[in-house]
Write a protein that holds these residues in place. Structure first.
Motif, PDB file in Angstrom:
ATOM      1  N   ILE A  76       0.834  -1.205   0.000  1.00  0.00           N
ATOM      2  CA  ILE A  76       0.000   0.000   0.000  1.00  0.00           C
ATOM      3  C   ILE A  76       0.869   1.255   0.000  1.00  0.00           C
ATOM      4  CG2 ILE A  76      -1.637   1.357   1.376  1.00  0.00           C
ATOM      5  CD1 ILE A  76      -2.926  -1.258   2.246  1.00  0.00           C
ATOM      6  N   GLN A  77       1.946   1.220   0.764  1.00  0.00           N
ATOM      7  CA  GLN A  77       2.843   2.373   0.803  1.00  0.00           C
ATOM      8  C   GLN A  77       3.462   2.647  -0.564  1.00  0.00           C
ATOM      9  OE1 GLN A  77       5.150   0.777   4.233  1.00  0.00           O
ATOM     10  NE2 GLN A  77       4.863   2.792   5.145  1.00  0.00           N
ATOM     11  N   ASP A  83       0.156  10.715  -1.603  1.00  0.00           N
ATOM     12  CA  ASP A  83      -1.154  11.222  -1.193  1.00  0.00           C
ATOM     13  C   ASP A  83      -2.233  10.162  -1.322  1.00  0.00           C
ATOM     14  OD1 ASP A  83      -0.088  13.690  -0.613  1.00  0.00           O
ATOM     15  OD2 ASP A  83      -0.557  14.548  -2.575  1.00  0.00           O
ATOM     16  N   GLN A  84      -2.148   9.321  -2.348  1.00  0.00           N
ATOM     17  CA  GLN A  84      -3.159   8.284  -2.550  1.00  0.00           C
ATOM     18  C   GLN A  84      -3.089   7.216  -1.471  1.00  0.00           C
ATOM     19  OE1 GLN A  84      -2.157   7.091  -6.530  1.00  0.00           O
ATOM     20  NE2 GLN A  84      -3.554   8.560  -7.482  1.00  0.00           N
ATOM     21  N   ALA A  85      -1.888   6.921  -0.999  1.00  0.00           N
ATOM     22  CA  ALA A  85      -1.727   5.895   0.022  1.00  0.00           C
ATOM     23  C   ALA A  85      -1.885   6.444   1.434  1.00  0.00           C
ATOM     24  CB  ALA A  85      -0.354   5.232  -0.120  1.00  0.00           C
ATOM     25  N   LYS A  86      -1.935   7.762   1.563  1.00  0.00           N
ATOM     26  CA  LYS A  86      -2.046   8.351   2.898  1.00  0.00           C
ATOM     27  C   LYS A  86      -3.438   8.166   3.480  1.00  0.00           C
ATOM     28  CE  LYS A  86      -0.945  12.456   5.573  1.00  0.00           C
ATOM     29  NZ  LYS A  86      -0.352  13.809   5.574  1.00  0.00           N
ATOM     30  N   SER A  87      -4.454   8.271   2.652  1.00  0.00           N
ATOM     31  CA  SER A  87      -5.823   8.019   3.100  1.00  0.00           C
ATOM     32  C   SER A  87      -6.467   7.051   2.126  1.00  0.00           C
ATOM     33  CB  SER A  87      -6.619   9.325   3.166  1.00  0.00           C
ATOM     34  OG  SER A  87      -6.780   9.903   1.885  1.00  0.00           O
ATOM     35  N   LEU A 193      -8.347  15.475   8.961  1.00  0.00           N
ATOM     36  CA  LEU A 193      -7.643  14.320   9.525  1.00  0.00           C
ATOM     37  C   LEU A 193      -6.381  14.004   8.731  1.00  0.00           C
ATOM     38  CD1 LEU A 193     -10.669  11.964  10.298  1.00  0.00           C
ATOM     39  CD2 LEU A 193      -9.374  13.358  11.915  1.00  0.00           C
ATOM     40  N   THR A 194      -6.433  14.166   7.419  1.00  0.00           N
ATOM     41  CA  THR A 194      -5.259  13.916   6.581  1.00  0.00           C
ATOM     42  C   THR A 194      -4.126  14.870   6.924  1.00  0.00           C
ATOM     43  OG1 THR A 194      -6.695  13.151   4.781  1.00  0.00           O
ATOM     44  CG2 THR A 194      -4.433  13.703   4.205  1.00  0.00           C
ATOM     45  N   GLY A 195      -4.486  16.068   7.358  1.00  0.00           N
ATOM     46  CA  GLY A 195      -3.466  17.035   7.737  1.00  0.00           C
ATOM     47  C   GLY A 195      -2.870  16.785   9.111  1.00  0.00           C
ATOM     48  N   HIS A 196      -3.582  16.030   9.958  1.00  0.00           N
ATOM     49  CA  HIS A 196      -3.107  15.797  11.319  1.00  0.00           C
ATOM     50  C   HIS A 196      -2.516  14.404  11.531  1.00  0.00           C
ATOM     51  CE1 HIS A 196      -5.521  19.412  12.130  1.00  0.00           C
ATOM     52  NE2 HIS A 196      -4.839  19.529  13.252  1.00  0.00           N
ATOM     53  N   PHE A 197      -2.825  13.470  10.637  1.00  0.00           N
ATOM     54  CA  PHE A 197      -2.356  12.094  10.814  1.00  0.00           C
ATOM     55  C   PHE A 197      -1.515  11.658   9.610  1.00  0.00           C
ATOM     56  CE2 PHE A 197      -5.997  12.388  13.583  1.00  0.00           C
ATOM     57  CZ  PHE A 197      -5.644  11.617  14.687  1.00  0.00           C
ATOM     58  N   ASP A 198      -0.640  10.688   9.874  1.00  0.00           N
ATOM     59  CA  ASP A 198       0.184  10.146   8.796  1.00  0.00           C
ATOM     60  C   ASP A 198      -0.602   9.188   7.908  1.00  0.00           C
ATOM     61  OD1 ASP A 198       2.527  11.428   9.785  1.00  0.00           O
ATOM     62  OD2 ASP A 198       2.700   9.867  11.314  1.00  0.00           O
ATOM     63  N   ARG A 199      -1.623   8.535   8.496  1.00  0.00           N
ATOM     64  CA  ARG A 199      -2.389   7.553   7.744  1.00  0.00           C
ATOM     65  C   ARG A 199      -3.854   7.586   8.194  1.00  0.00           C
ATOM     66  NH1 ARG A 199       0.568   5.458   3.629  1.00  0.00           N
ATOM     67  NH2 ARG A 199       2.243   5.432   5.166  1.00  0.00           N
ATOM     68  N   VAL A 200      -4.750   7.718   7.235  1.00  0.00           N
ATOM     69  CA  VAL A 200      -6.190   7.706   7.503  1.00  0.00           C
ATOM     70  C   VAL A 200      -6.773   6.467   6.837  1.00  0.00           C
ATOM     71  CG1 VAL A 200      -8.377   8.917   7.214  1.00  0.00           C
ATOM     72  CG2 VAL A 200      -6.269  10.228   7.593  1.00  0.00           C
ATOM     73  N   HIS A 219     -13.535  10.883  -1.676  1.00  0.00           N
ATOM     74  CA  HIS A 219     -12.987  11.736  -0.612  1.00  0.00           C
ATOM     75  C   HIS A 219     -11.615  11.270  -0.121  1.00  0.00           C
ATOM     76  CE1 HIS A 219     -16.689  14.009  -0.298  1.00  0.00           C
ATOM     77  NE2 HIS A 219     -17.389  12.912  -0.081  1.00  0.00           N
ATOM     78  N   VAL A 220     -11.247  10.034  -0.434  1.00  0.00           N
ATOM     79  CA  VAL A 220      -9.962   9.501   0.039  1.00  0.00           C
ATOM     80  C   VAL A 220      -8.991   9.366  -1.129  1.00  0.00           C
ATOM     81  CG1 VAL A 220     -10.979   8.281   1.988  1.00  0.00           C
ATOM     82  CG2 VAL A 220     -10.821   7.133  -0.223  1.00  0.00           C
ATOM     83  N   GLY A 221      -7.737   9.083  -0.801  1.00  0.00           N
ATOM     84  CA  GLY A 221      -6.721   8.991  -1.842  1.00  0.00           C
ATOM     85  C   GLY A 221      -6.826   7.747  -2.698  1.00  0.00           C
ATOM     86  N   GLY A 222      -7.294   6.648  -2.113  1.00  0.00           N
ATOM     87  CA  GLY A 222      -7.356   5.406  -2.870  1.00  0.00           C
ATOM     88  C   GLY A 222      -8.324   4.413  -2.248  1.00  0.00           C
TER      89      GLY A 222
END
Length: 301
Positions: A76-77, A83-87, A193-200, A219-222
């Protein structure tokens, strides 16, 4: 003798015929070869009465399922852009394919490497994650449904005692989950949440019969599809891929779940992987046992 040989060949031929023409997918490679959806990981069929399978990663970190979660996490990483894998959203074609199990264990895996992770239960139709990540006596959090409906805006995110991991429960089941997920309030929540966390990580409802996953995908990256072998049909995956892409969503890949490694046909590469893991695990365990049994050395001065 000739009749026996012909009978055996006929039986094998019928088996291959049924395997090829049945609508359900029984070979994991077919998802990547036919539908061009990358395979992010392969998880074995796991049953245990000692602890919830949704918490396998912290209860049995050396199990085959935990090793599969680590491999999936790395895939996933590396899938898509950062950005797509972050959330990302985890969903399945239909219920009981293991999406919640994957979401929970992936959240534990990412948090275990030091990332700040938030796990969101967006399956407001049939929520489950609160059973494993929320204290039964904790009624402070209003849940996602109450937050999106504007009933409450405080206490949405809370910690559950697991380092680096926060959790948002689904809350009470609303009559209009799709409308809530399509709201500006949900879009703003994901961005915050994406701005405050490394992974959503979002656990959403199954695809068939509901539009929730299609809405969340925008709404999410992937999107990560969890597919159970022998249960998912080719036609359903075809419709899933088309619908997600039409919703401007990005499919990161698919996690093959509930693979029966005792079944050789169609699973040879995965059978060998888990056999190696078990073999080396036994060697390591024996090595540790022998090390403990060694007599202590006394050094004379």
């Amino acid at each position: 003798l000739l009749a026996l040989v012909v009978g055996l060949m006929g039986g094998v031929g019928i088996a291959f015929f049924l395997e090829y023409y049945t609508d359900t997918i029984t070979n994991p490679d077919e998802i990547s070869d036919r539908f061009r959806i990358p395979i992010l990981g392969v998880a074995p069929l796991t049953k245990t009465d000692e602890y919830p399978v949704e918490q396998t990663f912290i209860n049995d970190p050396r199990s085959p399922l935990s090793e599969a979660i680590r491999s999936t996490k790395m895939s996933i990483q590396l899938a898509g852009t950062a950005d797509q894998a972050k959330s990302f959203l985890l969903t399945s074609i239909k219920p009981s394919e293991g999406k919640t199990t994957m979401a929970a264990n992936l959240a534990l895996a990412f948090a275990g490497t030091g990332e700040k992770v938030i796990l969101i239960d967006a399956d407001m139709r049939k929520p489950k994650l609160h059973k494993y990540f929320q204290d039964p006596g904790d009624s402070f959090s209003p849940g996602l449904s109450r937050f999106l409906s504007g009933v409450s805006s405080k206490g949405l995110v809370f910690k559950n005692g697991i380092c680096n991991l926060c959790f948002i429960p689904a809350g009470p089941s609303p009559p209009n989950p799709v409308e809530l997920l399509a709201s500006v309030r949900f879009s703003q929540l994901i961005k915050t949440l994406t701005g405050h966390f490394d992974r959503v990580i979002v656990d959403g409802p199954p695809y068939l019969g509901f539009a929730d996953s299609l809405v969340i995908s925008g709404h999410v990256g992937g999107v990560v599809l969890v597919s159970s072998m022998g249960e998912t049909t080719r036609d359903a995956i075809r419709h899933f891929k088309k619908s997600i892409l039409n919703s401007q969503g990005k499919i990161l890949g698919c996690v093959i779940n509930k693979v029966d490694v005792s079944r050789r046909f169609g699973y040879q590469p995965y059978y060998r992987y888990y056999s190696y893991h078990q073999y080396y695990g036994e060697i390591e365990d024996q090595g540790l046992k022998n090390e403990r049994q060694k007599p202590a050395r006394i050094t004379q001065k």
